[in-house]
Motif scaffolding. Sequence first.
Motif, PDB file in Angstrom:
ATOM      1  N   ASP A 135     -22.592  32.122  14.530  1.00 49.56           N
ATOM      2  CA  ASP A 135     -23.221  31.042  14.342  1.00 49.56           C
ATOM      3  C   ASP A 135     -24.294  30.941  13.566  1.00 49.56           C
ATOM      4  OD1 ASP A 135     -21.033  29.439  15.759  1.00 49.56           O
ATOM      5  OD2 ASP A 135     -22.105  29.326  17.724  1.00 49.56           O
ATOM      6  N   VAL A 136     -25.273  32.011  13.959  1.00 45.69           N
ATOM      7  CA  VAL A 136     -26.623  32.327  13.423  1.00 45.69           C
ATOM      8  C   VAL A 136     -26.386  32.565  11.996  1.00 45.69           C
ATOM      9  CG1 VAL A 136     -28.555  33.939  13.332  1.00 45.69           C
ATOM     10  CG2 VAL A 136     -27.863  32.901  15.463  1.00 45.69           C
ATOM     11  N   LEU A 137     -25.362  33.380  11.598  1.00 45.44           N
ATOM     12  CA  LEU A 137     -25.241  33.916  10.401  1.00 45.44           C
ATOM     13  C   LEU A 137     -24.430  32.711   9.353  1.00 45.44           C
ATOM     14  CD1 LEU A 137     -23.780  37.514  10.604  1.00 45.44           C
ATOM     15  CD2 LEU A 137     -26.165  36.784   9.549  1.00 45.44           C
ATOM     16  N   GLY A 138     -23.820  31.805  10.247  1.00 50.14           N
ATOM     17  CA  GLY A 138     -23.139  30.512   9.649  1.00 50.14           C
ATOM     18  C   GLY A 138     -24.459  29.706   9.196  1.00 50.14           C
ATOM     19  N   ALA A 139     -25.348  29.461   9.963  1.00 47.45           N
ATOM     20  CA  ALA A 139     -26.513  28.799   9.522  1.00 47.45           C
ATOM     21  C   ALA A 139     -27.215  29.300   8.240  1.00 47.45           C
ATOM     22  CB  ALA A 139     -27.425  28.667  10.625  1.00 47.45           C
ATOM     23  N   ASP A 140     -27.380  30.627   8.240  1.00 47.80           N
ATOM     24  CA  ASP A 140     -27.892  31.500   7.189  1.00 47.80           C
ATOM     25  C   ASP A 140     -27.059  30.978   5.917  1.00 47.80           C
ATOM     26  OD1 ASP A 140     -30.084  32.658   8.774  1.00 47.80           O
ATOM     27  OD2 ASP A 140     -28.996  34.400   8.770  1.00 47.80           O
ATOM     28  N   ASN A 141     -25.756  31.127   6.153  1.00 45.88           N
ATOM     29  CA  ASN A 141     -24.702  30.913   5.031  1.00 45.88           C
ATOM     30  C   ASN A 141     -25.062  29.573   4.567  1.00 45.88           C
ATOM     31  OD1 ASN A 141     -22.777  31.747   3.092  1.00 45.88           O
ATOM     32  ND2 ASN A 141     -21.452  30.296   4.075  1.00 45.88           N
ATOM     33  N   ASP A 142     -25.259  28.576   5.489  1.00 43.84           N
ATOM     34  CA  ASP A 142     -25.368  27.016   5.077  1.00 43.84           C
ATOM     35  C   ASP A 142     -26.742  26.890   4.285  1.00 43.84           C
ATOM     36  OD1 ASP A 142     -23.137  26.468   6.351  1.00 43.84           O
ATOM     37  OD2 ASP A 142     -24.081  25.628   8.113  1.00 43.84           O
ATOM     38  N   LEU A 143     -27.733  27.434   4.712  1.00 41.70           N
ATOM     39  CA  LEU A 143     -29.091  27.358   4.029  1.00 41.70           C
ATOM     40  C   LEU A 143     -28.748  28.065   2.515  1.00 41.70           C
ATOM     41  CD1 LEU A 143     -31.627  28.642   6.502  1.00 41.70           C
ATOM     42  CD2 LEU A 143     -31.679  26.196   5.424  1.00 41.70           C
ATOM     43  N   ALA A 144     -28.242  28.924   2.357  1.00 39.27           N
ATOM     44  CA  ALA A 144     -28.009  29.774   1.008  1.00 39.27           C
ATOM     45  C   ALA A 144     -27.291  28.777   0.070  1.00 39.27           C
ATOM     46  CB  ALA A 144     -27.453  30.867   1.159  1.00 39.27           C
ATOM     47  N   ALA A 145     -26.177  28.193   0.744  1.00 43.91           N
ATOM     48  CA  ALA A 145     -25.298  27.361  -0.148  1.00 43.91           C
ATOM     49  C   ALA A 145     -26.032  25.918  -0.439  1.00 43.91           C
ATOM     50  CB  ALA A 145     -24.142  27.038   0.827  1.00 43.91           C
ATOM     51  N   ALA A 146     -26.971  25.547   0.529  1.00 44.80           N
ATOM     52  CA  ALA A 146     -27.555  24.321   0.398  1.00 44.80           C
ATOM     53  C   ALA A 146     -28.647  24.631  -0.944  1.00 44.80           C
ATOM     54  CB  ALA A 146     -28.056  23.749   1.542  1.00 44.80           C
ATOM     55  N   ASN A 147     -29.187  25.577  -0.806  1.00 42.96           N
ATOM     56  CA  ASN A 147     -30.286  26.112  -1.551  1.00 42.96           C
ATOM     57  C   ASN A 147     -29.571  26.110  -3.273  1.00 42.96           C
ATOM     58  OD1 ASN A 147     -32.849  26.888  -2.379  1.00 42.96           O
ATOM     59  ND2 ASN A 147     -32.471  28.955  -2.460  1.00 42.96           N
ATOM     60  N   LEU A 148     -28.437  26.821  -3.172  1.00 46.61           N
ATOM     61  CA  LEU A 148     -27.769  26.652  -4.631  1.00 46.61           C
ATOM     62  C   LEU A 148     -27.475  25.331  -5.004  1.00 46.61           C
ATOM     63  CD1 LEU A 148     -25.203  29.731  -4.312  1.00 46.61           C
ATOM     64  CD2 LEU A 148     -27.070  29.675  -5.771  1.00 46.61           C
ATOM     65  N   LEU A 149     -26.994  24.439  -3.963  1.00 47.70           N
ATOM     66  CA  LEU A 149     -26.709  23.155  -4.442  1.00 47.70           C
ATOM     67  C   LEU A 149     -28.023  22.303  -5.075  1.00 47.70           C
ATOM     68  CD1 LEU A 149     -25.065  20.784  -4.756  1.00 47.70           C
ATOM     69  CD2 LEU A 149     -25.366  20.212  -2.338  1.00 47.70           C
ATOM     70  N   ILE A 150     -29.111  22.467  -4.344  1.00 45.69           N
ATOM     71  CA  ILE A 150     -30.229  21.810  -4.723  1.00 45.69           C
ATOM     72  C   ILE A 150     -30.741  22.384  -6.014  1.00 45.69           C
ATOM     73  CG2 ILE A 150     -32.730  21.572  -4.169  1.00 45.69           C
ATOM     74  CD1 ILE A 150     -30.695  19.943  -2.436  1.00 45.69           C
ATOM     75  N   THR A 151     -30.355  23.494  -6.184  1.00 48.43           N
ATOM     76  CA  THR A 151     -31.067  24.327  -7.508  1.00 48.43           C
ATOM     77  C   THR A 151     -30.288  23.801  -8.642  1.00 48.43           C
ATOM     78  OG1 THR A 151     -31.930  26.305  -6.442  1.00 48.43           O
ATOM     79  CG2 THR A 151     -31.383  26.517  -8.666  1.00 48.43           C
ATOM     80  N   HIS A 152     -29.102  23.650  -8.451  1.00 49.12           N
ATOM     81  CA  HIS A 152     -27.838  23.316  -9.491  1.00 49.12           C
ATOM     82  C   HIS A 152     -28.263  21.804  -9.812  1.00 49.12           C
ATOM     83  CE1 HIS A 152     -24.227  22.260 -11.337  1.00 49.12           C
ATOM     84  NE2 HIS A 152     -24.074  21.286 -10.640  1.00 49.12           N
ATOM     85  N   LEU A 153     -28.386  20.853  -8.747  1.00 48.86           N
ATOM     86  CA  LEU A 153     -28.947  19.283  -9.164  1.00 48.86           C
ATOM     87  C   LEU A 153     -30.193  19.434  -9.900  1.00 48.86           C
ATOM     88  CD1 LEU A 153     -27.769  17.758  -5.539  1.00 48.86           C
ATOM     89  CD2 LEU A 153     -26.570  17.716  -7.895  1.00 48.86           C
ATOM     90  N   HIS A 154     -31.132  20.110  -9.532  1.00 49.13           N
ATOM     91  CA  HIS A 154     -32.320  20.219 -10.219  1.00 49.13           C
ATOM     92  C   HIS A 154     -32.501  20.556 -11.795  1.00 49.13           C
ATOM     93  CE1 HIS A 154     -36.474  22.035 -11.099  1.00 49.13           C
ATOM     94  NE2 HIS A 154     -36.563  20.751 -11.376  1.00 49.13           N
ATOM     95  N   ALA A 155     -31.554  21.503 -11.785  1.00 42.39           N
ATOM     96  CA  ALA A 155     -31.167  22.002 -13.195  1.00 42.39           C
ATOM     97  C   ALA A 155     -30.645  20.754 -14.033  1.00 42.39           C
ATOM     98  CB  ALA A 155     -30.361  23.211 -13.357  1.00 42.39           C
TER      99      ALA A 155
END
Length: 196
Positions: A135-155
């Motif tokens: 679960d902890v690593l899942g939360a880490d993965n969710d953060l990484a995926a969300a960060n990529l999405l936000i970066t993509h949208l911002h670009a």
Amino acid sequence: PGAMTEAAPELSTLRAAVQRHRDAGYETARQTLQNEATTIFVDDLRHAVTTRDWHAAPDAETVGSARDFAKTTLARLRKRVLRKSRHLATRTAEERHAARIALKKARYAAEFFESLFEHRRVARDFIDSLAQLQDVLGADNDLAAANLLITHLHANDASLTLAAGFVCGWFAHAARDGVAHARAREKRLKLLKTFW
């Protein structure tokens, strides 16, 4: 507080961009599910399961103990978990995701084979610990995926600069806290008592 108030309108714009991205993903999934090839695949799978249309591999009837097989399998999966989670604090998001997948496989195998062994309490502790770390690593993965999405949208939309910076900064802070606890998680994995 002042910066947060200024960011609020842009956060709404960012939320709307995320929702549009999500809606596009749902539409793609809907089209895939409505595709004739998907319908044929589901019908074929249903037929195979109903008629038991499969054949055992030639070596599937090898004589042996289920417990021995479970011990070998669980030991191999545990070894993989320890290898994939070594130096967890310095691993990339992809490597932490691979560690999570290894944890998930080990956990599911432990749940499947648990009834073959007498040490039920130790088995439950083992399984629960793997689930918590997963679960902890899942939360880490969710953060990484969300960060990529936000970066993509911002670009693709410069008007999201303030909101994207705010959210990505929050993600970076949360990720830093996660890394701080990674060494303790790795140590806990090494000390986890096995039940087989």
